[in-house]
Design an enzyme around this catalytic site. Sequence first.
Site, PDB file in Angstrom:
ATOM      1  N   THR A 156       0.818  -1.219   0.000  1.00 33.41           N
ATOM      2  CA  THR A 156       0.000   0.000   0.000  1.00 33.41           C
ATOM      3  C   THR A 156       0.845   1.259   0.000  1.00 33.41           C
ATOM      4  O   THR A 156       1.969   1.259   0.523  1.00 33.41           O
ATOM      5  CB  THR A 156      -0.911   0.003   1.256  1.00 33.41           C
ATOM      6  OG1 THR A 156      -1.508   1.298   1.390  1.00 33.41           O
ATOM      7  CG2 THR A 156      -0.125  -0.266   2.527  1.00 33.41           C
ATOM      8  N   TYR A 211      -1.933   0.248  10.063  1.00 32.76           N
ATOM      9  CA  TYR A 211      -2.163  -0.473   8.802  1.00 32.76           C
ATOM     10  C   TYR A 211      -0.915  -0.397   7.922  1.00 32.76           C
ATOM     11  O   TYR A 211      -0.379  -1.418   7.475  1.00 32.76           O
ATOM     12  CB  TYR A 211      -3.383   0.103   8.077  1.00 32.76           C
ATOM     13  CG  TYR A 211      -3.484  -0.358   6.639  1.00 32.76           C
ATOM     14  CD1 TYR A 211      -3.553  -1.712   6.337  1.00 32.76           C
ATOM     15  CD2 TYR A 211      -3.478   0.561   5.591  1.00 32.76           C
ATOM     16  CE1 TYR A 211      -3.615  -2.139   5.006  1.00 32.76           C
ATOM     17  CE2 TYR A 211      -3.546   0.145   4.269  1.00 32.76           C
ATOM     18  CZ  TYR A 211      -3.605  -1.208   3.989  1.00 32.76           C
ATOM     19  OH  TYR A 211      -3.668  -1.627   2.685  1.00 32.76           O
TER      20      TYR A 211
END
Length: 324
Positions: free
Chosen positions: A118, A142
Site C-alpha cells: 500500500t 495499517y
Amino acid sequence: MEGKILVIGGAGYIGSQVNKHLNRHGFETVVFDNLSTGFRRLACYGEFFEGDLKNIEDIEKCLRKYKIKAVLDFAAFASVGESVANPAKYYRNNVVNTINLLDSLRAFNINKLIFSSTCATYGEVPPRLLTEQQPQNPVNPYGRTKWIMEMAMRDYSAAYGLNFVALRYFNAAGADPEGEVGELHNPETHLIPLVLDAASGRREYISVFGNDYKTPDGTCIRDYIHTEDLAQAHRLALEYLISGGKSAAFNLGNGNGYSVLDIIKAAECVTGRKIPMKIAGRRAGDPDFLVGSSELIKKQLGWMPQYAELEKIISHAWAWHQKN
Ligand code: UDP
C-alpha cells in the site's frame, strides 16, 4: 510451468476481481479464503478452498491438495481508522498470519508471491508524485503492518530465495466493468462507496473527515485506481515472476490527486444527485496527500491502465452499488 495460481483472499473486493481477470487470461486458480469478510459468491472463478491463514494446517492442506506454482495474497485488513483503534487485529492478521503463509510456501518450495502492499507505507510525504524510492515511513498501524511484511519478504528473498512482487496500491476503487464482482464491505469505511450510499439515500450524509489539511480545499488528497487496472497489474507481475523475474516493488496509482470534495462533486455528476455532506473531525492516521507515480511498472512490466478517469471509476462503482 505446470500448476495453479493460489489466490488468498480471492473472495474479497480486489482478490475477486484479480481472480476473475486471471481466469479470463487462461490461468487456473484456487481461491483460499476464510469468508470472514469475503463472500463465496464473489469467488466465482476457479476452485475454492475454505481456510484460514491463522491455521498453518489449513494452508498446508491446500498446498497438498493442489499443485501451486505461484501465490497472490489479498487476505489483509485495510482500514486505516480501524487499525488505529484496534492495532492488535492488524498485527495478528496482516503480520503473524502472513508469516504463516511465507513459512508454508517455503516448506512446499513455492517461491513466487505477489503481495498486496500500500501507499500507506510511505506515510507523511511532500505533496508531489511518490516514486518507489521515497523512504517508507508509515504513520498508521495499517501502513506499518504492510511495511513490516515488505521487509520480511526482502529478508526471506535474500535468505531463502523467495521471489516476490509487492504492489503498493494507492486507493482501490470502482467495480468490475461487467458488474460481476465489486465491493461488499460490512461495515463499509471507504470513501467512494460511502459517498454513493449518501447519493442513494442509504445513509443520510457523507462525513468529510477534516477540512483543515494542507491541501487547496483543506480535505485529503488521494489517487484512485480502478480494480480492473489493479487486476491487469497483478497478471503482469505474475507473468514476470513465472518467467524468472526477481523480487521487486511497484506503485500502482494513476498519478492524479483528488480531494474528498472532488470525489463528492464527481459522484454528484455521475449519479445526477445532490449528495448531502457534513464536515467532521479528522480521522486519526490520515496523511494529507498520497499520489503515486507508476512509471516504473509501466516501463518494466508494460502496465497500461484502461480506466484511469475518475468518472469511469465512480460510474462502475455506482452501477455495482445500484445492483447490490
Ligand atoms: N474519508 C472521509 N469520509 C469517510 C471516509 C473516508 O472523509 O466517510 C476520507 C478519508 O479521511 C481519506 C479519504 O477519504 O482522506 C480516503 O479514505 P479511504 O478510507 O477511502 O481510503 P484510505 O486513503 O484511508 O486508504
